[in-house]
Design an enzyme around this catalytic site. Structure first.
Site, short mmCIF file in Angstrom:
data_model
loop_
_atom_site.label_atom_id
_atom_site.label_comp_id
_atom_site.label_asym_id
_atom_site.label_seq_id
_atom_site.Cartn_x
_atom_site.Cartn_y
_atom_site.Cartn_z
N CYS A 82 0.86 -1.19 0.00
CA CYS A 82 0.00 0.00 0.00
C CYS A 82 0.90 1.23 0.00
CB CYS A 82 -0.88 0.00 1.25
SG CYS A 82 -1.78 1.53 1.51
N CYS A 85 0.51 3.26 3.50
CA CYS A 85 1.01 2.87 4.82
C CYS A 85 2.00 1.71 4.79
CB CYS A 85 -0.17 2.51 5.73
SG CYS A 85 -0.92 0.91 5.33
N CYS A 130 -7.14 -0.82 1.63
CA CYS A 130 -6.14 -1.31 2.57
C CYS A 130 -6.78 -1.47 3.94
CB CYS A 130 -5.00 -0.29 2.63
SG CYS A 130 -3.83 -0.62 3.95
N CYS A 133 -4.86 1.36 6.60
CA CYS A 133 -5.03 2.82 6.53
C CYS A 133 -6.35 3.23 5.88
CB CYS A 133 -3.86 3.48 5.82
SG CYS A 133 -3.83 3.20 4.03
N CYS A 153 -8.76 -5.63 -9.29
CA CYS A 153 -8.35 -4.68 -10.31
C CYS A 153 -7.82 -3.45 -9.57
CB CYS A 153 -9.59 -4.35 -11.15
SG CYS A 153 -9.24 -3.40 -12.60
ZN LIG Z 1 -2.58 1.23 3.64
#
Ligand SMILES: [Zn+2]
Length: 164
Positions: A82, A85, A130, A133, A153
């Site tokens: 991610c 984060c 995510c 975060c 996707c």
């Molecule tokens: Zn994240």
């Protein structure tokens, strides 16, 4: 108020309440909340952390242009994190070429993403973000390859790739 205006108002009021119903689901489009308190950052903190393009994806649920991400063609072994984060979200061994123009995976790293339904295109789609975060990553569809049949996707701008 003259006659013209009052007639307009008469038409406008029902129209507006109709639009309110249509656009109500838009309110859930504000990015998802972080599961960890330390990742509940303010808008300005996120803006300082992310590029404007990534901010648009992660925090405003934007979508990058198809075939615009280099990660679409990334074929090396490694982990996709991610960009908000640094939580590991996807492994290269679950990546495949879906032909859609976005980096696609048939499975996420366990527990790394959470989903919710959005109505941005009126037709409901399953958004995922995510799990740490809350940053928006992409949408998951049921037309992926076996063994899962899933297609995650993902926006390339929401990911950071680190090769092995
Ligand atoms: Zn994240």
């Amino acid at each position: 108020m003259n006659q013209f205006l009052s007639r307009r108002t008469f038409i406008l009021i029902p129209t507006m309440s109709f639009l309110k119903i249509i656009f109500k689901p838009m309110q859930v489009l504000a990015s998802s909340l972080a599961s960890k308190e330390e990742w509940n950052l303010s808008k300005d903190e996120w803006k300082a952390r992310l590029s404007p393009e990534s901010y648009y994806i992660l925090r405003e649920e934007g979508t990058e242009r198809a075939f615009s991400s280099q990660l679409n063609n990334e074929k090396r072994k490694g982990i996709f994190y991610c960009v908000g984060c640094d939580l590991p979200l996807f492994s290269s061994d679950k990546k495949y070429d879906s032909g859609t123009g976005w980096p696609s995976f048939w499975e996420s790293i366990q527990g790394s993403v959470d989903t919710k339904v959005d109505f941005k295109l009126i037709v409901p789609r399953t958004e995922y973000h995510c799990s740490r975060c809350g940053g928006h990553q992409g949408h998951v569809f049921n037309d992926g390859p076996l063994p899962t049949g899933k297609r995650y996707c993902n926006n390339g701008l929401a990911l950071k790739f680190v090769p092995d």
